[in-house]
Design a protein around this motif. Structure first.
Motif, PDB file in Angstrom:
ATOM      1  N   ASP A 168       0.842  -1.196   0.000  1.00  0.00           N
ATOM      2  CA  ASP A 168       0.000   0.000   0.000  1.00  0.00           C
ATOM      3  C   ASP A 168       0.880   1.251   0.000  1.00  0.00           C
ATOM      4  O   ASP A 168       2.120   1.165   0.001  1.00  0.00           O
ATOM      5  CB  ASP A 168      -0.963  -0.005   1.190  1.00  0.00           C
ATOM      6  N   THR A 169       0.258   2.424  -0.001  1.00  0.00           N
ATOM      7  CA  THR A 169       0.991   3.682  -0.163  1.00  0.00           C
ATOM      8  C   THR A 169       2.040   3.882   0.933  1.00  0.00           C
ATOM      9  O   THR A 169       3.188   4.268   0.651  1.00  0.00           O
ATOM     10  CB  THR A 169       0.020   4.868  -0.164  1.00  0.00           C
ATOM     11  N   SER A 170       1.682   3.621   2.177  1.00  0.00           N
ATOM     12  CA  SER A 170       2.636   3.823   3.273  1.00  0.00           C
ATOM     13  C   SER A 170       3.796   2.839   3.176  1.00  0.00           C
ATOM     14  O   SER A 170       4.958   3.202   3.434  1.00  0.00           O
ATOM     15  CB  SER A 170       1.934   3.691   4.625  1.00  0.00           C
ATOM     16  N   ALA A 171       3.509   1.617   2.779  1.00  0.00           N
ATOM     17  CA  ALA A 171       4.571   0.617   2.651  1.00  0.00           C
ATOM     18  C   ALA A 171       5.492   0.952   1.474  1.00  0.00           C
ATOM     19  O   ALA A 171       6.704   0.692   1.528  1.00  0.00           O
ATOM     20  CB  ALA A 171       3.971  -0.771   2.483  1.00  0.00           C
ATOM     21  N   ILE A 172       4.937   1.521   0.408  1.00  0.00           N
ATOM     22  CA  ILE A 172       5.766   1.932  -0.729  1.00  0.00           C
ATOM     23  C   ILE A 172       6.750   3.013  -0.284  1.00  0.00           C
ATOM     24  O   ILE A 172       7.923   3.002  -0.680  1.00  0.00           O
ATOM     25  CB  ILE A 172       4.885   2.439  -1.890  1.00  0.00           C
ATOM     26  N   LYS A 173       6.307   3.940   0.549  1.00  0.00           N
ATOM     27  CA  LYS A 173       7.200   5.002   1.037  1.00  0.00           C
ATOM     28  C   LYS A 173       8.344   4.418   1.849  1.00  0.00           C
ATOM     29  O   LYS A 173       9.500   4.851   1.725  1.00  0.00           O
ATOM     30  CB  LYS A 173       6.407   6.013   1.868  1.00  0.00           C
ATOM     31  N   ILE A 174       8.039   3.420   2.673  1.00  0.00           N
ATOM     32  CA  ILE A 174       9.093   2.751   3.447  1.00  0.00           C
ATOM     33  C   ILE A 174      10.080   2.055   2.512  1.00  0.00           C
ATOM     34  O   ILE A 174      11.296   2.138   2.680  1.00  0.00           O
ATOM     35  CB  ILE A 174       8.475   1.746   4.445  1.00  0.00           C
ATOM     36  N   LYS A 175       9.541   1.380   1.507  1.00  0.00           N
ATOM     37  CA  LYS A 175      10.382   0.704   0.519  1.00  0.00           C
ATOM     38  C   LYS A 175      11.274   1.702  -0.211  1.00  0.00           C
ATOM     39  O   LYS A 175      12.474   1.449  -0.428  1.00  0.00           O
ATOM     40  CB  LYS A 175       9.488  -0.046  -0.482  1.00  0.00           C
ATOM     41  N   GLN A 176      10.723   2.852  -0.568  1.00  0.00           N
ATOM     42  CA  GLN A 176      11.513   3.890  -1.228  1.00  0.00           C
ATOM     43  C   GLN A 176      12.664   4.364  -0.335  1.00  0.00           C
ATOM     44  O   GLN A 176      13.796   4.537  -0.796  1.00  0.00           O
ATOM     45  CB  GLN A 176      10.618   5.077  -1.599  1.00  0.00           C
ATOM     46  N   GLN A 177      12.368   4.560   0.930  1.00  0.00           N
ATOM     47  CA  GLN A 177      13.395   5.028   1.866  1.00  0.00           C
ATOM     48  C   GLN A 177      14.501   3.991   2.035  1.00  0.00           C
ATOM     49  O   GLN A 177      15.698   4.322   2.010  1.00  0.00           O
ATOM     50  CB  GLN A 177      12.754   5.348   3.222  1.00  0.00           C
ATOM     51  N   ILE A 178      14.108   2.731   2.191  1.00  0.00           N
ATOM     52  CA  ILE A 178      15.092   1.661   2.389  1.00  0.00           C
ATOM     53  C   ILE A 178      15.984   1.530   1.162  1.00  0.00           C
ATOM     54  O   ILE A 178      17.221   1.470   1.274  1.00  0.00           O
ATOM     55  CB  ILE A 178      14.380   0.323   2.678  1.00  0.00           C
TER      56      ILE A 178
END
Length: 345
Positions: free
Chosen positions: A203-213
């Motif tokens: 989902d959107t929040s998990a994509i942001k975490i993935k982008q950061q990692i």
């Protein structure tokens, strides 16, 4: 890395093929992309009567160290092995589409974190039980990367020996959209955040975490060659696809490029040998958001846009009948002269 890939350049043949296409009983250009595909395949095969023989899709499976933590993937790593068994049991989408379109299917263990033992129908090309976690160290060492490329090439040699001249590649590997995003950023110079998508359903929040990692991972490495980039960020299945694409081009096969992961492998192959582009047909635009940007970078229009993002080579399998139609009209459609139809003056 000794691949001898020749550009498909032959002015005389190109003129012959274009004239043959233009003099079919239709307005010039009326079959659109089919005409482009027919011309390309004729040039690849160096004939004005090309044919598609023993079409094959090879699915390479491998695991990724980063997936063990579950921070970038909603599915657990063991799904990779479970899906390999599903392929072998004829239960996956790629099985359905290959059967529908009379495409041979090969399944390869490139580096799954599972001991399959001797499993009928599975090609054992395992490099290791998954790559390392590139949050801590490069995914693979240089020797493993080179071996994976060579094994991919060897599998194509064996496939070509069966009479196959048209080939596509698929993949399976939990976490491999992360690997593909990093490779995409390296080869296109597009920021990592613009390369990362939802993968298997974030989902959107998990994509942001993935982008950061992944942005942090990217900053930790400074590859100076495509091989170093593959070793740092790649998966064994992706590196094998690189070798498979390069060898297929050397053998003058028509190559069907699938979605996001396979196109990431293609970017590495293209950086090594730009001539490989001549041999490739891009079968579809993946629903994974980075794939459209990859195709724009390559200035290539895909055949289909069905919002598919499954991988496995499914885009190539679904597009194959269209590729087959391009060859069929070139070989079997009447010309104005043979049909006794008045053409354009």
């Amino acid at each position: 890395m000794n691949f001898d890939i020749k550009p498909i350049f032959n002015n005389n043949l190109e003129a012959i093929l274009q004239n043959k296409i233009n003099t079919k009983t239709k307005p010039i250009g009326a079959l659109g992309t089919l005409e482009t595909i027919a011309l390309q395949i004729g040039m690849i095969q160096n004939t004005d009567q090309p044919s598609l023989k023993n079409p094959t899709i090879v699915v390479f499976a491998g695991d990724h160290g980063i997936a063990e933590k579950g921070e970038v993937n909603p599915y657990p790593q063991e799904v990779t092995a479970q899906m390999v068994y599903n392929f072998l049991n004829q239960g996956a989408a790629i099985n359905v589409f290959c059967k529908q379109n009379n495409i041979d299917l090969k399944i390869v263990d490139a580096g799954v974190n599972h001991d399959f033992g001797v499993t009928p129908g599975l090609i054992d090309a395992k490099i290791d039980f998954g790559t390392k976690n590139y949050q801590d160290k490069p995914a693979m060492n240089a020797e493993q990367c080179s071996l994976a490329i060579q094994k991919g090439a060897d599998i194509v040699i064996d496939t070509h020996a069966t009479g196959c001249n048209s080939i596509g590649f698929g993949e399976m590997g939990i976490g491999n959209t992360s690997s593909a995003s990093l490779l995409m950023s390296y080869f296109t110079e597009i920021p990592v955040t613009e390369c990362v998508g939802s993968g298997t359903g974030l989902d959107t929040s998990a994509i942001k975490i993935k982008q950061q990692i992944l942005s942090k991972v990217y900053q930790e490495y400074t590859p100076s060659s495509p091989l170093e980039a593959l070793a740092a960020f790649g998966g064994f299945e992706i590196a094998m696809i690189v070798g498979a694409i390069l060898k297929s081009a050397e053998l003058k096969m028509t190559i069907m490029i699938d979605g996001f992961i396979v196109t990431a492998a293609f970017l590495a192959a293209y950086d090594i040998h730009p001539e490989v582009l001549d041999y490739c047909i891009f079968t579809h635009t993946s629903g994974e958001q980075g794939h459209k940007k990859m195709l724009e970078f390559l200035q290539k229009e895909p055949i289909l846009n069905l919002d598919m993002r499954l991988g496995e080579g499914t885009g190539a399998a679904v597009a194959y009948p269209i590729i087959k139609s391009a060859v069929a009209f070139l070989n079997n459609m009447a010309s104005f002269e043979s049909a006794g139809v008045s053409g354009n003056e």
